[in-house]
Enzyme design. Sequence first.
Site, PDB file in Angstrom:
ATOM      1  N   GLU A 269      -7.254   2.576   5.972  1.00 56.38           N
ATOM      2  CA  GLU A 269      -9.506   2.195   6.324  1.00 56.38           C
ATOM      3  C   GLU A 269      -9.166   1.450   7.796  1.00 56.38           C
ATOM      4  O   GLU A 269      -8.226   0.440   8.027  1.00 56.38           O
ATOM      5  CB  GLU A 269      -9.926   1.623   5.398  1.00 56.38           C
ATOM      6  CG  GLU A 269     -10.672   1.902   4.613  1.00 56.38           C
ATOM      7  CD  GLU A 269     -11.547   1.073   3.422  1.00 56.38           C
ATOM      8  OE1 GLU A 269     -11.611  -0.251   4.112  1.00 56.38           O
ATOM      9  OE2 GLU A 269     -11.880   1.667   2.750  1.00 56.38           O
ATOM     10  N   GLU A 319     -23.814   5.127   5.330  1.00 61.17           N
ATOM     11  CA  GLU A 319     -24.182   4.385   3.551  1.00 61.17           C
ATOM     12  C   GLU A 319     -25.016   3.482   3.614  1.00 61.17           C
ATOM     13  O   GLU A 319     -25.406   2.188   3.860  1.00 61.17           O
ATOM     14  CB  GLU A 319     -23.571   4.503   3.273  1.00 61.17           C
ATOM     15  CG  GLU A 319     -21.461   5.492   3.930  1.00 61.17           C
ATOM     16  CD  GLU A 319     -20.322   5.784   2.679  1.00 61.17           C
ATOM     17  OE1 GLU A 319     -20.723   5.563   1.647  1.00 61.17           O
ATOM     18  OE2 GLU A 319     -19.615   5.172   3.343  1.00 61.17           O
ATOM     19  N   LYS A 322     -24.739   0.930  -0.166  1.00 58.43           N
ATOM     20  CA  LYS A 322     -23.775   0.297   0.312  1.00 58.43           C
ATOM     21  C   LYS A 322     -24.283  -0.918  -0.820  1.00 58.43           C
ATOM     22  O   LYS A 322     -24.403  -1.780   0.646  1.00 58.43           O
ATOM     23  CB  LYS A 322     -22.825   0.530   1.724  1.00 58.43           C
ATOM     24  CG  LYS A 322     -22.049   1.324   1.971  1.00 58.43           C
ATOM     25  CD  LYS A 322     -20.202   1.775   1.119  1.00 58.43           C
ATOM     26  CE  LYS A 322     -19.345   0.560   2.072  1.00 58.43           C
ATOM     27  NZ  LYS A 322     -17.806   0.673   1.466  1.00 58.43           N
ATOM     28  N   GLU A 328     -22.060  -3.549   5.884  1.00 51.43           N
ATOM     29  CA  GLU A 328     -21.590  -2.155   4.858  1.00 51.43           C
ATOM     30  C   GLU A 328     -22.151  -0.336   5.383  1.00 51.43           C
ATOM     31  O   GLU A 328     -21.608  -0.061   5.012  1.00 51.43           O
ATOM     32  CB  GLU A 328     -21.079  -2.719   3.865  1.00 51.43           C
ATOM     33  CG  GLU A 328     -20.472  -3.894   3.754  1.00 51.43           C
ATOM     34  CD  GLU A 328     -18.773  -3.780   3.371  1.00 51.43           C
ATOM     35  OE1 GLU A 328     -19.049  -2.933   3.676  1.00 51.43           O
ATOM     36  OE2 GLU A 328     -18.168  -4.808   4.234  1.00 51.43           O
TER      37      GLU A 328
END
Length: 347
Positions: A269, A319, A322, A328
Amino acid sequence: MVLTRNKPLLAALLLGFVIMSYLITVTQSIGVCYGRVGNNLPRPSQVINLYKSNGIKSMRIYDPYPETLQALRGSDIQLILDVPNDDLQSLASDAAAATIWVQNNVVNYASDVKFRYIAVGNEVLPTVDSTSRYARYVLPAMKNVQSAITAANLKGQIKVSTATYSAVLGTSYPPSHGSFNNHVSSFINPIINFLAENDSPLLANIYPYFSYTGNRKEIQLPYALFTARGVVVQDGSFQYRNLFDASLDALYAALEKAGGANLRVVVSETGWPSEGDPAATMDNARTYLRNLINHVKGGSTPRRPGQAIETYLFAMFDENQKPGLATEKHFGLFTPGQLSKYQISFS
């Protein structure tokens, strides 16, 4: 005699093959992580088509979601499949459970899904409150999953590993002083031995963004964004112009000290958010991602010259569910409507 006369030609052909193999490895080293923590995301079949239309050849997913695995059939996309942290205890405690997990989520798809790595646990450390309860299960689960992979005659095809992150290090500056936190040595050292025995890489989530925002007084933004004008850190004979290389080489230095000098690190990541913090802007995210891609396509770190940096960007989509910091929710390369946020080329 013919072979003798053609030795220079054969040598040239062999060299060309090696160079082309290296170039192929490099150009295939960009992947993207596909998370599903949102209520407005496209269906997996649409996501796979988006990967293909953008030339993204590798994917990481965080659980064995059947609809995603089904959509991956015949796609030619290489895959990192995670064993979720909540599954670690059952797979560690029962080899039969690991065999069933591998059968249901890997073997049943392996004929036409290109599994590359199984990441047994994500960012588990005994020193972190949110994951410490999982730590004792990581290595036993890795061993049981490895045994199941071997029994299915997939050992040469699929590597078993785990994904760690920067908190595993006690020292990271300068990079050559990189070493593991003393409190995690009993956890990480046996994992390193397992990886070495099975010729598997260590997966690592590396985020210059978090390093920068956690130490803005000492780290300059250009160093984190690959835009520094010259050498920022002189570390013996090694020169660092970006924080990504320094972070990765600190991990390599720690591995060398722990007996894992021959291990390869896959960056499982890395990314930069576009909202939620003064440093989290569209411009900064675009700059980081474009420069990172250009770097890993044909570059290497000072400590590992000539070694391609297999890298997975986080993440495919913003997203909206999250948890945690506001940032995030804003790591996506694409909107939930499948529009590119940064017009990035992956090929």
